[in-house]
Design a protein around this motif. Structure first.
Motif, PDB file in Angstrom:
ATOM      1  N   VAL A   1       0.849  -1.200   0.000  1.00  0.00           N
ATOM      2  CA  VAL A   1       0.000   0.000   0.000  1.00  0.00           C
ATOM      3  C   VAL A   1       0.881   1.246   0.000  1.00  0.00           C
ATOM      4  CG1 VAL A   1      -1.589   1.383   1.407  1.00  0.00           C
ATOM      5  CG2 VAL A   1      -2.028  -1.045   1.062  1.00  0.00           C
ATOM      6  N   LYS A   2       1.863   1.266   0.888  1.00  0.00           N
ATOM      7  CA  LYS A   2       2.763   2.418   0.967  1.00  0.00           C
ATOM      8  C   LYS A   2       3.520   2.620  -0.340  1.00  0.00           C
ATOM      9  CE  LYS A   2       6.890   2.461   2.555  1.00  0.00           C
ATOM     10  NZ  LYS A   2       8.207   2.505   2.979  1.00  0.00           N
ATOM     11  N   ASN A   3       3.976   1.543  -0.944  1.00  0.00           N
ATOM     12  CA  ASN A   3       4.743   1.661  -2.189  1.00  0.00           C
ATOM     13  C   ASN A   3       3.887   2.133  -3.354  1.00  0.00           C
ATOM     14  OD1 ASN A   3       7.132   0.919  -0.963  1.00  0.00           O
ATOM     15  ND2 ASN A   3       6.779  -1.238  -1.313  1.00  0.00           N
ATOM     16  N   ILE A   4       2.659   1.641  -3.454  1.00  0.00           N
ATOM     17  CA  ILE A   4       1.746   2.097  -4.507  1.00  0.00           C
ATOM     18  C   ILE A   4       1.461   3.582  -4.324  1.00  0.00           C
ATOM     19  CG2 ILE A   4      -0.624   1.928  -5.378  1.00  0.00           C
ATOM     20  CD1 ILE A   4      -0.439  -1.114  -4.766  1.00  0.00           C
ATOM     21  N   PHE A   5       1.145   3.978  -3.094  1.00  0.00           N
ATOM     22  CA  PHE A   5       0.874   5.386  -2.788  1.00  0.00           C
ATOM     23  C   PHE A   5       2.073   6.255  -3.135  1.00  0.00           C
ATOM     24  CE2 PHE A   5       1.730   8.624   0.505  1.00  0.00           C
ATOM     25  CZ  PHE A   5       0.791   9.563   0.118  1.00  0.00           C
ATOM     26  N   SER A   6       3.257   5.867  -2.699  1.00  0.00           N
ATOM     27  CA  SER A   6       4.464   6.670  -2.937  1.00  0.00           C
ATOM     28  C   SER A   6       4.768   6.794  -4.427  1.00  0.00           C
ATOM     29  CB  SER A   6       5.663   6.062  -2.213  1.00  0.00           C
ATOM     30  OG  SER A   6       5.470   6.128  -0.828  1.00  0.00           O
ATOM     31  N   LEU A   7       4.614   5.718  -5.168  1.00  0.00           N
ATOM     32  CA  LEU A   7       4.855   5.756  -6.608  1.00  0.00           C
ATOM     33  C   LEU A   7       3.892   6.716  -7.295  1.00  0.00           C
ATOM     34  CD1 LEU A   7       6.176   4.647  -9.241  1.00  0.00           C
ATOM     35  CD2 LEU A   7       4.335   2.950  -9.250  1.00  0.00           C
TER      36      LEU A   7
ATOM     37  N   PHE B   1      -3.510   7.859  -2.463  1.00  0.00           N
ATOM     38  CA  PHE B   1      -3.056   8.801  -3.478  1.00  0.00           C
ATOM     39  C   PHE B   1      -4.136   9.813  -3.836  1.00  0.00           C
ATOM     40  CE2 PHE B   1      -3.369   9.644  -8.069  1.00  0.00           C
ATOM     41  CZ  PHE B   1      -2.366  10.591  -8.162  1.00  0.00           C
ATOM     42  N   LEU B   2      -5.356   9.350  -4.072  1.00  0.00           N
ATOM     43  CA  LEU B   2      -6.432  10.251  -4.501  1.00  0.00           C
ATOM     44  C   LEU B   2      -6.756  11.308  -3.454  1.00  0.00           C
ATOM     45  CD1 LEU B   2      -8.844   7.744  -6.310  1.00  0.00           C
ATOM     46  CD2 LEU B   2      -7.354   9.485  -7.350  1.00  0.00           C
ATOM     47  N   VAL B   3      -6.860  10.911  -2.192  1.00  0.00           N
ATOM     48  CA  VAL B   3      -7.219  11.903  -1.170  1.00  0.00           C
ATOM     49  C   VAL B   3      -6.089  12.891  -0.932  1.00  0.00           C
ATOM     50  CG1 VAL B   3      -8.992  10.511  -0.040  1.00  0.00           C
ATOM     51  CG2 VAL B   3      -6.650  10.392   0.789  1.00  0.00           C
ATOM     52  N   VAL B   4      -4.855  12.421  -0.931  1.00  0.00           N
ATOM     53  CA  VAL B   4      -3.729  13.328  -0.695  1.00  0.00           C
ATOM     54  C   VAL B   4      -3.530  14.261  -1.886  1.00  0.00           C
ATOM     55  CG1 VAL B   4      -1.225  13.465  -0.394  1.00  0.00           C
ATOM     56  CG2 VAL B   4      -2.559  11.891   0.996  1.00  0.00           C
ATOM     57  N   SER B   5      -3.587  13.739  -3.100  1.00  0.00           N
ATOM     58  CA  SER B   5      -3.395  14.612  -4.267  1.00  0.00           C
ATOM     59  C   SER B   5      -4.533  15.622  -4.381  1.00  0.00           C
ATOM     60  CB  SER B   5      -3.249  13.796  -5.549  1.00  0.00           C
ATOM     61  OG  SER B   5      -4.376  12.988  -5.767  1.00  0.00           O
TER      62      SER B   5
ATOM     63  N   SER C   1       1.823  23.984   6.020  1.00  0.00           N
ATOM     64  CA  SER C   1       0.486  23.557   6.440  1.00  0.00           C
ATOM     65  C   SER C   1      -0.014  22.395   5.588  1.00  0.00           C
ATOM     66  CB  SER C   1      -0.510  24.719   6.343  1.00  0.00           C
ATOM     67  OG  SER C   1      -0.202  25.720   7.282  1.00  0.00           O
ATOM     68  N   VAL C   2       0.240  22.470   4.288  1.00  0.00           N
ATOM     69  CA  VAL C   2      -0.162  21.391   3.381  1.00  0.00           C
ATOM     70  C   VAL C   2       0.552  20.101   3.772  1.00  0.00           C
ATOM     71  CG1 VAL C   2      -0.141  20.571   0.991  1.00  0.00           C
ATOM     72  CG2 VAL C   2      -0.676  22.962   1.483  1.00  0.00           C
ATOM     73  N   SER C   3       1.819  20.206   4.072  1.00  0.00           N
ATOM     74  CA  SER C   3       2.609  19.045   4.455  1.00  0.00           C
ATOM     75  C   SER C   3       2.064  18.405   5.733  1.00  0.00           C
ATOM     76  CB  SER C   3       4.065  19.476   4.644  1.00  0.00           C
ATOM     77  OG  SER C   3       4.875  18.386   4.920  1.00  0.00           O
ATOM     78  N   THR C   4       1.734  19.228   6.715  1.00  0.00           N
ATOM     79  CA  THR C   4       1.162  18.719   7.959  1.00  0.00           C
ATOM     80  C   THR C   4      -0.208  18.107   7.709  1.00  0.00           C
ATOM     81  OG1 THR C   4       2.382  20.300   9.315  1.00  0.00           O
ATOM     82  CG2 THR C   4       0.387  19.378  10.284  1.00  0.00           C
ATOM     83  N   ALA C   5      -1.034  18.771   6.892  1.00  0.00           N
ATOM     84  CA  ALA C   5      -2.369  18.245   6.582  1.00  0.00           C
ATOM     85  C   ALA C   5      -2.271  16.902   5.857  1.00  0.00           C
ATOM     86  CB  ALA C   5      -3.146  19.254   5.739  1.00  0.00           C
ATOM     87  N   CYS C   6      -1.323  16.784   4.934  1.00  0.00           N
ATOM     88  CA  CYS C   6      -1.126  15.503   4.222  1.00  0.00           C
ATOM     89  C   CYS C   6      -0.708  14.405   5.195  1.00  0.00           C
ATOM     90  CB  CYS C   6      -0.078  15.658   3.119  1.00  0.00           C
ATOM     91  SG  CYS C   6      -0.656  16.584   1.695  1.00  0.00           S
ATOM     92  N   THR C   7       0.131  14.756   6.152  1.00  0.00           N
ATOM     93  CA  THR C   7       0.570  13.785   7.152  1.00  0.00           C
ATOM     94  C   THR C   7      -0.607  13.296   7.982  1.00  0.00           C
ATOM     95  OG1 THR C   7       2.731  14.855   7.265  1.00  0.00           O
ATOM     96  CG2 THR C   7       2.128  13.429   9.113  1.00  0.00           C
ATOM     97  N   VAL C   8      -1.442  14.219   8.420  1.00  0.00           N
ATOM     98  CA  VAL C   8      -2.616  13.837   9.211  1.00  0.00           C
ATOM     99  C   VAL C   8      -3.571  12.993   8.364  1.00  0.00           C
ATOM    100  CG1 VAL C   8      -4.649  14.716  10.437  1.00  0.00           C
ATOM    101  CG2 VAL C   8      -2.426  15.838  10.742  1.00  0.00           C
TER     102      VAL C   8
ATOM    103  N   ILE D   1      -3.039  11.164   5.581  1.00  0.00           N
ATOM    104  CA  ILE D   1      -2.536   9.830   5.235  1.00  0.00           C
ATOM    105  C   ILE D   1      -2.491   8.939   6.479  1.00  0.00           C
ATOM    106  CG2 ILE D   1      -0.052  10.186   5.459  1.00  0.00           C
ATOM    107  CD1 ILE D   1      -1.769   8.371   2.618  1.00  0.00           C
ATOM    108  N   SER D   2      -2.318   9.527   7.640  1.00  0.00           N
ATOM    109  CA  SER D   2      -2.364   8.752   8.884  1.00  0.00           C
ATOM    110  C   SER D   2      -3.771   8.251   9.162  1.00  0.00           C
ATOM    111  CB  SER D   2      -1.867   9.592  10.057  1.00  0.00           C
ATOM    112  OG  SER D   2      -0.517   9.936   9.880  1.00  0.00           O
ATOM    113  N   VAL D   3      -4.764   9.114   8.979  1.00  0.00           N
ATOM    114  CA  VAL D   3      -6.162   8.709   9.193  1.00  0.00           C
ATOM    115  C   VAL D   3      -6.508   7.555   8.255  1.00  0.00           C
ATOM    116  CG1 VAL D   3      -8.570   9.449   8.899  1.00  0.00           C
ATOM    117  CG2 VAL D   3      -6.942  10.934  10.089  1.00  0.00           C
ATOM    118  N   VAL D   4      -6.171   7.709   6.981  1.00  0.00           N
ATOM    119  CA  VAL D   4      -6.445   6.638   6.019  1.00  0.00           C
ATOM    120  C   VAL D   4      -5.659   5.379   6.395  1.00  0.00           C
ATOM    121  CG1 VAL D   4      -6.251   5.942   3.600  1.00  0.00           C
ATOM    122  CG2 VAL D   4      -7.009   8.251   4.170  1.00  0.00           C
TER     123      VAL D   4
END
Length: 181
Positions: A24-30, A94-98, A113-120, A122-125
């Motif tokens: 999952v992490k690798n697909i998302f990162s790619l 990927f879809l929610v973060v992008s 702020s975007v970076s922190t929001a993406c971290t939160v 992707i953690s929730v997901v």
């Protein structure tokens, strides 16, 4: 041999969960890397933030869950089974973060702020995926998930600078809430 991986997996008693979480992490990162290159954007998360998310939603849980005995044998094609379980979660990440990144740029929200929001986000997901893949739930699984969420919250509160966690604007928090639901 063609079915060697299936035999090894079945003999060791490991669970498919570890393979799925890492994939999952690798697909998302790619996908997010490709999106960042095409959109001529920087990667929306800091490496330390990716590590924070991976530690509590993938690494530690995968270690403990893979130690559990496996009562069901893998049937069919090993890689196909793993990909069909991991692809929807990786694509969802990927879809929610992008989408969050695109909307934040439309509202001129700063990169930190975007970076922190993406971290939160992707953690929730990630925690939702961890819950889903941990089924059937028992007290050990509940304990693991609660401990991972508590550890993540502790790091976000007490180790903010280490993980690049910054304060978010009200607009950013509102977008985060929309995408997290």
């Amino acid at each position: 041999e063609k079915h060697l991986m299936v035999r090894i997996f079945n003999q060791t008693g490991g669970r498919l969960v570890a393979f799925v979480l890492f994939l999952v992490k690798n697909i998302f990162s790619l996908l997010l890397s490709l999106f960042s290159m095409i959109a001529v954007n920087g990667y929306p998360m800091e490496p330390s933030q990716v590590s924070l998310v991976a530690m509590f939603t993938i690494g530690i849980p995968a270690f403990f869950l893979s130690l559990e005995p496996n009562k069901s044998l893998i049937k069919g094609r090993f890689l196909t089974n793993v990909f069909t379980k991991a692809a929807p979660a990786g694509i969802t990440d990927f879809l929610v973060v992008s989408a969050l990144v695109v909307f934040c740029s439309m509202f001129n929200i700063d990169e930190e702020s975007v970076s922190t929001a993406c971290t939160v986000l992707i953690s929730v997901v990630g925690f939702m995926i961890l819950y889903r893949i941990s089924k059937p739930m028992n007290w050990r699984h509940w304990l693991l998930i609660i401990a991972m969420i508590a550890g993540w919250i502790g790091c976000v509160i007490f180790l903010r600078p280490l993980f690049g966690i910054t304060a978010m604007s009200v607009q950013c928090i509102m977008l985060l809430a929309v995408f997290a639901l």
